[in-house]
Design an enzyme around this catalytic site. Structure first.
Site, mmCIF file in Angstrom:
data_model
loop_
_atom_site.group_PDB
_atom_site.id
_atom_site.type_symbol
_atom_site.label_atom_id
_atom_site.label_comp_id
_atom_site.label_asym_id
_atom_site.label_seq_id
_atom_site.Cartn_x
_atom_site.Cartn_y
_atom_site.Cartn_z
ATOM 1 N N CYS A 77 0.825 -1.213 0.000
ATOM 2 C CA CYS A 77 0.000 0.000 0.000
ATOM 3 C C CYS A 77 0.863 1.269 0.000
ATOM 4 O O CYS A 77 1.498 1.550 -1.003
ATOM 5 C CB CYS A 77 -0.992 -0.052 1.146
ATOM 6 S SG CYS A 77 -2.461 0.913 0.800
ATOM 7 N N HIS A 174 -3.112 -5.235 1.846
ATOM 8 C CA HIS A 174 -2.413 -5.423 3.132
ATOM 9 C C HIS A 174 -2.370 -6.885 3.591
ATOM 10 O O HIS A 174 -3.148 -7.266 4.478
ATOM 11 C CB HIS A 174 -3.147 -4.634 4.225
ATOM 12 C CG HIS A 174 -2.978 -3.160 4.133
ATOM 13 N ND1 HIS A 174 -1.934 -2.487 4.724
ATOM 14 C CD2 HIS A 174 -3.727 -2.218 3.527
ATOM 15 C CE1 HIS A 174 -2.041 -1.200 4.493
ATOM 16 N NE2 HIS A 174 -3.122 -1.005 3.767
ATOM 17 N N GLU A 176 -0.546 -8.212 5.661
ATOM 18 C CA GLU A 176 -0.222 -8.293 7.095
ATOM 19 C C GLU A 176 -1.472 -8.178 7.971
ATOM 20 O O GLU A 176 -1.394 -8.381 9.180
ATOM 21 C CB GLU A 176 0.805 -7.204 7.462
ATOM 22 C CG GLU A 176 0.298 -5.767 7.492
ATOM 23 C CD GLU A 176 0.085 -5.150 6.113
ATOM 24 O OE1 GLU A 176 0.133 -5.879 5.098
ATOM 25 O OE2 GLU A 176 -0.149 -3.928 6.063
HETATM 26 N N1 GLN Z 1 -3.753 6.356 1.162
HETATM 27 C C1 GLN Z 1 -2.397 6.093 1.592
HETATM 28 C C2 GLN Z 1 -1.393 6.846 0.725
HETATM 29 O O1 GLN Z 1 -1.735 7.316 -0.329
HETATM 30 C C3 GLN Z 1 -2.097 4.606 1.575
HETATM 31 C C4 GLN Z 1 -3.040 3.867 2.493
HETATM 32 C C5 GLN Z 1 -2.491 2.610 3.045
HETATM 33 O O2 GLN Z 1 -1.281 2.376 3.111
HETATM 34 N N2 GLN Z 1 -3.391 1.767 3.519
HETATM 35 O O3 GLN Z 1 -0.269 6.950 1.106
#
Ligand code: GLN
Length: 192
Positions: A77, A174, A176
């Protein structure tokens, strides 16, 4: 086998729990010196602008790029955004992977969702056939994959959510945050 987790911001603790479950030694990475002796590095989800700014402040940008030249690195992410070469706005990026991303591509926090994915590489590596249940939290999409990078997984509508380039891995979701450890097992195999 020792795998570090970038611990500047975000859900690094959950990655550490998952790695320990797999019997892997771990270490929190906050400074360049913490990278020495590691076989791989995970960069967690969180807020990519914050992670990037802290990485600049702690002198981690070039050491991370150097580390990634001959080690496995996985971004989940926000970590995947940080690995990319373009996120369409001004923020510190490592530019290590030949992917571009669109941040918050599914909308706001309330538009977070879960989905079952077919990830062929994962099934093969772990000798399993069940789909992978993925958690998306204000997730980015990977909107282009070029050079040596390849698509690992996409949603049914074609939007790319996982990519790999050699031993570099990027996932919009994610792993994790679930009890399915297959993605971490796959990453451990890339660290060997
Ligand atoms: N929205 C976050 C970003 O743009 C990422 C969100 C996340 O890691 N769950 O950095």
């Amino acid at each position: 086998m020792k795998i570090g987790v970038l611990a500047l911001q975000g859900d690094f603790a959950e990655h550490i729990v998952m790695l320990r479950r797999l019997g892997v030694e771990t270490c929190e990475v906050r400074l360049p010196a913490h990278l020495s002796g590691l076989d791989g590095l995970i960069m967690p989800g969180g807020e990519s602008t914050t992670i990037g700014k802290l990485a600049v402040a702690f002198g981690l940008m070039d050491p991370l790029r150097e580390f990634g030249k001959n080690h496995a690195v996985w971004g989940t992410c926000a970590g995947a955004i940080f690995l990319s070469k373009d996120a369409r706005r001004e923020q510190p990026l490592l530019g290590m992977m030949d992917i571009t991303v669109v941040r918050n591509a599914f909308g706001a926090q309330v538009d977070s969702f879960e989905a079952d994915l077919d990830i062929e590489a994962l099934k093969q590596a772990t000798n399993t056939s069940n789909p992978y249940h993925a958690v998306f939290i204000r997730a980015p999409i990977i909107d282009s994959v070029s050079g040596a990078a390849r698509v690992l997984s996409a949603l049914p509508d074609g939007r790319i959510v996982a990519a790999q380039e050699g031993r570099l891995l990027a996932t919009s979701f994610h792993p994790e945050l679930t009890s399915d450890s297959r993605f971490h097992e796959y990453f451990v195999s890339l660290c060997r």
